[in-house]
Design a protein around this motif. Sequence first.
Motif, PDB file in Angstrom:
ATOM      1  N   GLY A 157       0.801  -1.221   0.000  1.00 51.65           N
ATOM      2  CA  GLY A 157       0.000   0.000   0.000  1.00 51.65           C
ATOM      3  C   GLY A 157       0.830   1.265   0.000  1.00 51.65           C
ATOM      4  N   ALA A 158       2.134   1.151  -0.278  1.00 49.83           N
ATOM      5  CA  ALA A 158       3.049   2.298  -0.201  1.00 49.83           C
ATOM      6  C   ALA A 158       3.416   2.799  -1.588  1.00 49.83           C
ATOM      7  CB  ALA A 158       4.313   1.901   0.557  1.00 49.83           C
ATOM      8  N   VAL A 159       3.525   4.109  -1.710  1.00 52.37           N
ATOM      9  CA  VAL A 159       3.954   4.700  -2.967  1.00 52.37           C
ATOM     10  C   VAL A 159       5.384   4.252  -3.287  1.00 52.37           C
ATOM     11  CG1 VAL A 159       4.902   6.844  -1.975  1.00 52.37           C
ATOM     12  CG2 VAL A 159       3.992   6.849  -4.295  1.00 52.37           C
ATOM     13  N   VAL A 160       5.631   3.976  -4.562  1.00 53.10           N
ATOM     14  CA  VAL A 160       6.979   3.643  -5.016  1.00 53.10           C
ATOM     15  C   VAL A 160       7.647   4.875  -5.607  1.00 53.10           C
ATOM     16  CG1 VAL A 160       8.374   2.207  -6.555  1.00 53.10           C
ATOM     17  CG2 VAL A 160       6.308   1.264  -5.484  1.00 53.10           C
ATOM     18  N   THR A 161       6.950   5.538  -6.525  1.00 54.07           N
ATOM     19  CA  THR A 161       7.543   6.681  -7.219  1.00 54.07           C
ATOM     20  C   THR A 161       6.467   7.628  -7.714  1.00 54.07           C
ATOM     21  OG1 THR A 161       9.003   7.348  -9.056  1.00 54.07           O
ATOM     22  CG2 THR A 161       7.571   5.458  -9.430  1.00 54.07           C
ATOM     23  N   ASN A 162       6.831   8.896  -7.804  1.00 51.10           N
ATOM     24  CA  ASN A 162       6.002   9.886  -8.493  1.00 51.10           C
ATOM     25  C   ASN A 162       6.841  10.652  -9.513  1.00 51.10           C
ATOM     26  OD1 ASN A 162       7.581  11.430  -6.773  1.00 51.10           O
ATOM     27  ND2 ASN A 162       5.912  12.746  -6.065  1.00 51.10           N
ATOM     28  N   ASP A 163       7.965  10.052  -9.916  1.00 51.48           N
ATOM     29  CA  ASP A 163       8.920  10.691 -10.823  1.00 51.48           C
ATOM     30  C   ASP A 163       8.405  10.540 -12.256  1.00 51.48           C
ATOM     31  OD1 ASP A 163      11.113  11.762 -12.063  1.00 51.48           O
ATOM     32  OD2 ASP A 163      12.549  10.272 -11.338  1.00 51.48           O
ATOM     33  N   PHE A 164       7.479  11.420 -12.650  1.00 49.24           N
ATOM     34  CA  PHE A 164       6.726  11.213 -13.888  1.00 49.24           C
ATOM     35  C   PHE A 164       7.586  11.160 -15.148  1.00 49.24           C
ATOM     36  CE2 PHE A 164       6.602  15.823 -13.204  1.00 49.24           C
ATOM     37  CZ  PHE A 164       6.931  16.319 -14.458  1.00 49.24           C
ATOM     38  N   PRO A 165       8.693  11.915 -15.264  1.00 50.80           N
ATOM     39  CA  PRO A 165       9.480  11.760 -16.490  1.00 50.80           C
ATOM     40  C   PRO A 165      10.096  10.370 -16.605  1.00 50.80           C
ATOM     41  CG  PRO A 165      10.053  13.803 -15.337  1.00 50.80           C
ATOM     42  CD  PRO A 165       9.243  12.979 -14.394  1.00 50.80           C
TER      43      PRO A 165
END
Length: 331
Positions: free
Chosen positions: A130-138
Amino acid sequence: MTDNGTQQQAAYVVPNQSFERDTKYIETRITADGADGYPVEPGRYRLVVSYACPWANRTIIVRRLLGLEDAISLGVCGPTHDKRSWTFDLDPGGLDPVLKIPRIQDAYFARFPDYPKGITVPAIVDVPSGAVVTNDFPQITIDFSLEWTEFHRPGAPQLYPEDLRSEIDEVNAVVYRDVNNGVYRCGFAGSQASYDAAYDQLFARLDWLSERLANQRYLVGDTITEADVRLFTTLARFDPVYHGHFKCNREKLSEMPVLWAYARDLFQTPGFGDSTNFDHIKSHYYEVHRDVNPSGIVPKGPDLANWQTPHGRESLGGRPFGNGTAPDPIG
Protein backbone atom coordinates in the motif's frame (compact mmCIF):
# COMPACT_ATOMS: atom_id res chain seq x y z
CA MET A 1 -13.33 18.63 1.89
CA THR A 2 -12.92 19.82 5.43
CA ASP A 3 -15.15 18.70 8.28
CA ASN A 4 -17.44 21.69 7.90
CA GLY A 5 -17.94 20.94 4.22
CA THR A 6 -15.99 23.87 2.84
CA GLN A 7 -13.36 23.31 0.20
CA GLN A 8 -9.92 24.63 1.14
CA GLN A 9 -7.57 25.11 -1.77
CA ALA A 10 -3.83 25.59 -1.87
CA ALA A 11 -2.31 28.84 -3.10
CA TYR A 12 -0.40 28.65 -6.37
CA VAL A 13 0.72 32.23 -6.92
CA VAL A 14 3.45 33.79 -4.78
CA PRO A 15 3.22 37.59 -4.97
CA ASN A 16 6.17 39.30 -6.64
CA GLN A 17 7.83 36.01 -7.54
CA SER A 18 8.10 33.83 -10.59
CA PHE A 19 6.69 30.32 -10.43
CA GLU A 20 9.29 27.66 -9.61
CA ARG A 21 8.24 24.02 -9.80
CA ASP A 22 9.69 21.66 -7.20
CA THR A 23 11.11 18.84 -9.32
CA LYS A 24 12.58 16.71 -6.54
CA TYR A 25 10.43 13.62 -6.89
CA ILE A 26 10.59 10.16 -5.32
CA GLU A 27 13.27 8.66 -7.56
CA THR A 28 12.78 4.99 -6.66
CA ARG A 29 12.43 2.98 -9.86
CA ILE A 30 10.62 -0.20 -10.83
CA THR A 31 13.12 -2.09 -12.97
CA ALA A 32 13.58 -5.51 -14.52
CA ASP A 33 16.50 -6.23 -12.19
CA GLY A 34 14.74 -4.85 -9.11
CA ALA A 35 17.80 -2.81 -8.15
CA ASP A 36 15.74 -0.41 -6.00
CA GLY A 37 13.82 -3.23 -4.34
CA TYR A 38 10.84 -3.04 -6.69
CA PRO A 39 11.15 -5.53 -9.55
CA VAL A 40 8.92 -5.49 -12.60
CA GLU A 41 6.04 -7.82 -11.74
CA PRO A 42 2.66 -7.86 -13.48
CA GLY A 43 -0.29 -7.20 -11.18
CA ARG A 44 1.85 -5.87 -8.34
CA TYR A 45 1.63 -2.14 -9.00
CA ARG A 46 -1.15 0.40 -9.42
CA LEU A 47 -0.72 3.55 -11.47
CA VAL A 48 -2.70 6.36 -9.84
CA VAL A 49 -3.64 9.24 -12.13
CA SER A 50 -6.05 12.02 -12.85
CA TYR A 51 -7.16 12.64 -16.42
CA ALA A 52 -7.00 16.34 -15.58
CA CYS A 53 -3.25 16.39 -14.95
CA PRO A 54 -0.94 16.68 -17.98
CA TRP A 55 1.90 14.83 -16.25
CA ALA A 56 -0.41 11.95 -15.35
CA ASN A 57 -2.04 12.02 -18.78
CA ARG A 58 1.35 11.10 -20.27
CA THR A 59 1.44 7.87 -18.29
CA ILE A 60 -2.11 6.97 -19.32
CA ILE A 61 -1.19 7.39 -22.99
CA VAL A 62 2.07 5.44 -22.78
CA ARG A 63 0.50 2.61 -20.77
CA ARG A 64 -2.15 2.27 -23.48
CA LEU A 65 0.22 2.59 -26.44
CA LEU A 66 2.47 -0.14 -25.01
CA GLY A 67 -0.41 -2.38 -23.97
CA LEU A 68 0.44 -2.49 -20.28
CA GLU A 69 -3.17 -2.40 -19.08
CA ASP A 70 -3.15 -5.99 -17.85
CA ALA A 71 0.27 -5.66 -16.22
CA ILE A 72 -0.28 -2.36 -14.36
CA SER A 73 -3.72 -1.51 -12.99
CA LEU A 74 -5.10 2.02 -13.11
CA GLY A 75 -6.57 4.06 -10.25
CA VAL A 76 -8.29 7.28 -11.25
CA CYS A 77 -8.68 10.29 -8.98
CA GLY A 78 -11.37 12.88 -9.57
CA PRO A 79 -10.56 16.11 -11.42
CA THR A 80 -10.72 18.40 -8.39
CA HIS A 81 -8.93 18.28 -5.07
CA ASP A 82 -8.37 20.33 -1.95
CA LYS A 83 -5.01 21.40 -0.57
CA ARG A 84 -4.48 17.87 0.80
CA SER A 85 -4.57 16.80 -2.85
CA TRP A 86 -6.10 14.05 -4.90
CA THR A 87 -9.05 11.90 -3.83
CA PHE A 88 -10.79 8.83 -5.19
CA ASP A 89 -14.17 10.52 -5.29
CA LEU A 90 -15.14 8.84 -8.59
CA ASP A 91 -15.15 5.41 -6.94
CA PRO A 92 -18.02 3.94 -4.88
CA GLY A 93 -17.73 5.10 -1.29
CA GLY A 94 -14.85 7.39 -2.24
CA LEU A 95 -12.33 4.55 -1.89
CA ASP A 96 -9.97 3.19 -4.52
CA PRO A 97 -11.30 -0.33 -5.13
CA VAL A 98 -7.83 -1.92 -5.00
CA LEU A 99 -5.92 0.21 -2.49
CA LYS A 100 -8.98 0.80 -0.26
CA ILE A 101 -7.89 4.37 0.52
CA PRO A 102 -9.74 7.68 0.03
CA ARG A 103 -6.68 9.77 -0.85
CA ILE A 104 -3.45 9.06 -2.68
CA GLN A 105 -1.67 10.81 0.21
CA ASP A 106 -2.41 7.69 2.30
CA ALA A 107 -0.07 5.70 0.04
CA TYR A 108 2.60 8.39 0.37
CA PHE A 109 2.33 8.33 4.16
CA ALA A 110 2.44 4.52 4.16
CA ARG A 111 6.00 4.77 2.92
CA PHE A 112 7.03 8.19 4.27
CA PRO A 113 4.97 9.00 7.40
CA ASP A 114 6.31 12.56 7.50
CA TYR A 115 6.35 13.16 3.73
CA PRO A 116 6.86 16.92 3.51
CA LYS A 117 6.29 17.63 -0.16
CA GLY A 118 3.36 17.90 -2.52
CA ILE A 119 1.15 14.85 -3.00
CA THR A 120 1.22 14.48 -6.76
CA VAL A 121 -0.06 12.28 -9.57
CA PRO A 122 0.98 10.24 -11.37
CA ALA A 123 2.14 7.93 -8.62
CA ILE A 124 2.82 4.21 -8.71
CA VAL A 125 1.80 2.29 -5.62
CA ASP A 126 3.03 -1.13 -4.51
CA VAL A 127 -0.29 -2.88 -3.91
CA PRO A 128 0.87 -5.48 -1.35
CA SER A 129 2.33 -2.84 0.97
CA GLY A 130 0.00 0.00 0.00
CA ALA A 131 3.05 2.30 -0.20
CA VAL A 132 3.95 4.70 -2.97
CA VAL A 133 6.98 3.64 -5.02
CA THR A 134 7.54 6.68 -7.22
CA ASN A 135 6.00 9.89 -8.49
CA ASP A 136 8.92 10.69 -10.82
CA PHE A 137 6.73 11.21 -13.89
CA PRO A 138 9.48 11.76 -16.49
CA GLN A 139 11.12 8.48 -15.49
CA ILE A 140 7.87 6.52 -15.18
CA THR A 141 7.10 6.63 -18.90
CA ILE A 142 10.71 5.90 -19.88
CA ASP A 143 10.67 2.85 -17.62
CA PHE A 144 7.37 1.72 -19.11
CA SER A 145 9.20 1.64 -22.45
CA LEU A 146 12.51 0.13 -21.34
CA GLU A 147 11.87 -1.97 -18.21
CA TRP A 148 8.44 -3.47 -18.92
CA THR A 149 9.23 -4.78 -22.41
CA GLU A 150 8.37 -8.38 -21.46
CA PHE A 151 4.76 -7.29 -20.94
CA HIS A 152 4.34 -4.99 -23.95
CA ARG A 153 1.55 -5.94 -26.35
CA PRO A 154 2.46 -7.45 -29.72
CA GLY A 155 3.05 -4.52 -32.08
CA ALA A 156 3.85 -2.03 -29.33
CA PRO A 157 5.70 1.01 -30.72
CA GLN A 158 9.25 1.98 -29.84
CA LEU A 159 8.60 5.24 -27.98
CA TYR A 160 12.20 5.67 -26.81
CA PRO A 161 14.37 4.01 -29.46
CA GLU A 162 18.04 3.84 -28.64
CA ASP A 163 19.26 5.56 -31.81
CA LEU A 164 17.04 8.60 -31.18
CA ARG A 165 17.35 8.89 -27.42
CA SER A 166 19.80 11.78 -27.30
CA GLU A 167 17.66 13.85 -29.69
CA ILE A 168 14.47 12.96 -27.82
CA ASP A 169 16.13 14.03 -24.56
CA GLU A 170 17.25 17.34 -26.07
CA VAL A 171 13.80 18.13 -27.43
CA ASN A 172 12.10 17.07 -24.20
CA ALA A 173 14.34 19.34 -22.14
CA VAL A 174 13.49 22.54 -24.02
CA VAL A 175 9.82 21.62 -24.43
CA TYR A 176 9.54 20.97 -20.69
CA ARG A 177 11.25 24.23 -19.75
CA ASP A 178 9.47 26.52 -22.18
CA VAL A 179 6.13 24.82 -22.94
CA ASN A 180 5.08 22.05 -20.51
CA ASN A 181 6.16 24.10 -17.50
CA GLY A 182 6.15 27.39 -19.37
CA VAL A 183 2.37 27.62 -19.35
CA TYR A 184 2.44 27.27 -15.55
CA ARG A 185 5.12 29.95 -15.31
CA CYS A 186 2.66 32.23 -17.10
CA GLY A 187 -0.40 31.19 -15.14
CA PHE A 188 1.20 31.23 -11.69
CA ALA A 189 3.43 34.26 -12.22
CA GLY A 190 3.45 36.59 -9.22
CA SER A 191 4.65 39.67 -11.07
CA GLN A 192 4.18 41.32 -14.42
CA ALA A 193 7.86 40.91 -15.25
CA SER A 194 7.90 37.17 -14.54
CA TYR A 195 4.73 36.70 -16.56
CA ASP A 196 6.07 38.68 -19.51
CA ALA A 197 9.29 36.67 -19.57
CA ALA A 198 7.49 33.33 -19.38
CA TYR A 199 4.99 34.40 -22.07
CA ASP A 200 7.75 35.44 -24.46
CA GLN A 201 9.68 32.21 -23.83
CA LEU A 202 6.56 30.09 -24.34
CA PHE A 203 5.59 31.56 -27.67
CA ALA A 204 9.16 31.67 -28.95
CA ARG A 205 9.32 27.91 -28.33
CA LEU A 206 5.92 27.32 -29.92
CA ASP A 207 7.16 29.18 -33.00
CA TRP A 208 10.27 26.98 -32.98
CA LEU A 209 8.08 23.89 -32.77
CA SER A 210 5.93 25.12 -35.64
CA GLU A 211 9.02 25.48 -37.80
CA ARG A 212 10.30 22.06 -36.78
CA LEU A 213 6.98 20.35 -37.51
CA ALA A 214 6.18 22.19 -40.74
CA ASN A 215 7.88 19.52 -42.84
CA GLN A 216 8.03 16.50 -40.54
CA ARG A 217 5.08 14.68 -39.06
CA TYR A 218 6.54 13.92 -35.63
CA LEU A 219 8.99 15.66 -33.33
CA VAL A 220 11.84 13.16 -33.61
CA GLY A 221 12.14 10.64 -36.42
CA ASP A 222 9.21 9.44 -38.50
CA THR A 223 7.20 7.72 -35.75
CA ILE A 224 5.52 8.68 -32.51
CA THR A 225 8.00 8.88 -29.63
CA GLU A 226 8.10 9.95 -26.01
CA ALA A 227 8.65 13.51 -27.26
CA ASP A 228 5.26 13.63 -28.97
CA VAL A 229 3.48 12.29 -25.90
CA ARG A 230 5.02 14.99 -23.71
CA LEU A 231 4.12 17.84 -26.03
CA PHE A 232 0.63 16.57 -26.79
CA THR A 233 -0.72 16.76 -23.25
CA THR A 234 0.14 20.45 -23.07
CA LEU A 235 -1.32 21.21 -26.50
CA ALA A 236 -4.54 19.39 -25.60
CA ARG A 237 -5.03 21.78 -22.69
CA PHE A 238 -4.07 24.93 -24.52
CA ASP A 239 -7.40 26.25 -25.80
CA PRO A 240 -9.63 24.85 -23.02
CA VAL A 241 -7.40 26.15 -20.21
CA TYR A 242 -4.04 27.76 -20.86
CA HIS A 243 -5.14 30.39 -23.37
CA GLY A 244 -7.60 32.02 -20.96
CA HIS A 245 -6.98 30.72 -17.46
CA PHE A 246 -3.18 31.01 -17.69
CA LYS A 247 -3.17 34.12 -19.94
CA CYS A 248 -1.26 32.36 -22.73
CA ASN A 249 -3.23 34.37 -25.24
CA ARG A 250 -1.09 35.51 -28.15
CA GLU A 251 -3.04 32.95 -30.17
CA LYS A 252 -5.17 29.93 -29.57
CA LEU A 253 -3.75 26.58 -30.60
CA SER A 254 -6.48 26.49 -33.25
CA GLU A 255 -4.93 29.68 -34.68
CA MET A 256 -1.44 28.14 -35.04
CA PRO A 257 -1.85 26.09 -38.23
CA VAL A 258 1.07 23.68 -37.95
CA LEU A 259 0.70 22.90 -34.25
CA TRP A 260 -3.07 22.64 -34.53
CA ALA A 261 -2.80 20.11 -37.37
CA TYR A 262 -0.07 18.20 -35.48
CA ALA A 263 -2.18 18.08 -32.30
CA ARG A 264 -5.25 16.86 -34.20
CA ASP A 265 -3.16 14.21 -35.93
CA LEU A 266 -2.10 12.84 -32.54
CA PHE A 267 -5.57 13.25 -31.02
CA GLN A 268 -7.04 11.11 -33.78
CA THR A 269 -4.36 8.44 -33.25
CA PRO A 270 -5.47 5.58 -30.96
CA GLY A 271 -4.03 6.11 -27.50
CA PHE A 272 -4.15 9.92 -27.50
CA GLY A 273 -7.67 11.27 -27.96
CA ASP A 274 -9.17 8.26 -26.20
CA SER A 275 -6.95 9.06 -23.19
CA THR A 276 -8.04 12.71 -23.08
CA ASN A 277 -10.95 13.99 -20.99
CA PHE A 278 -11.69 17.66 -21.61
CA ASP A 279 -14.40 17.83 -18.94
CA HIS A 280 -11.94 16.72 -16.27
CA ILE A 281 -9.30 19.11 -17.59
CA LYS A 282 -11.54 22.15 -17.44
CA SER A 283 -13.05 21.24 -14.09
CA HIS A 284 -9.64 20.82 -12.48
CA TYR A 285 -7.96 24.04 -13.52
CA TYR A 286 -10.89 26.41 -13.13
CA GLU A 287 -12.23 24.94 -9.88
CA VAL A 288 -8.96 24.19 -8.06
CA HIS A 289 -6.85 27.27 -8.84
CA ARG A 290 -8.99 29.67 -6.82
CA ASP A 291 -6.25 32.28 -6.48
CA VAL A 292 -6.27 32.50 -10.31
CA ASN A 293 -10.03 31.99 -10.78
CA PRO A 294 -11.68 33.00 -7.47
CA SER A 295 -15.25 32.31 -8.60
CA GLY A 296 -14.54 28.70 -9.55
CA ILE A 297 -16.76 29.15 -12.59
CA VAL A 298 -15.91 26.74 -15.40
CA PRO A 299 -16.34 28.27 -18.87
CA LYS A 300 -18.66 26.48 -21.28
CA GLY A 301 -16.38 26.93 -24.30
CA PRO A 302 -14.55 26.40 -26.45
CA ASP A 303 -16.32 24.00 -28.80
CA LEU A 304 -14.04 20.97 -28.91
CA ALA A 305 -15.69 19.13 -31.80
CA ASN A 306 -13.05 20.57 -34.14
CA TRP A 307 -10.47 18.12 -32.74
CA GLN A 308 -11.98 15.52 -35.10
CA THR A 309 -11.60 17.59 -38.28
CA PRO A 310 -9.17 16.48 -41.03
CA HIS A 311 -5.56 17.50 -40.38
CA GLY A 312 -3.78 16.58 -43.62
CA ARG A 313 -0.56 15.55 -41.87
CA GLU A 314 -0.53 12.16 -43.64
CA SER A 315 0.98 13.96 -46.63
CA LEU A 316 4.21 14.37 -44.66
CA GLY A 317 4.66 10.60 -44.51
CA GLY A 318 5.72 8.97 -41.29
CA ARG A 319 4.30 5.87 -39.67
CA PRO A 320 2.62 6.49 -36.32
CA PHE A 321 3.58 3.12 -34.83
CA GLY A 322 6.64 2.36 -36.95
CA ASN A 323 6.76 -1.37 -37.60
CA GLY A 324 4.14 -1.89 -34.91
CA THR A 325 0.39 -1.53 -34.82
CA ALA A 326 -2.23 0.63 -33.16
CA PRO A 327 -3.64 -0.47 -29.80
CA ASP A 328 -7.07 -2.08 -29.90
CA PRO A 329 -10.05 0.24 -29.54
CA ILE A 330 -11.22 0.90 -25.99
CA GLY A 331 -14.29 -1.11 -25.05
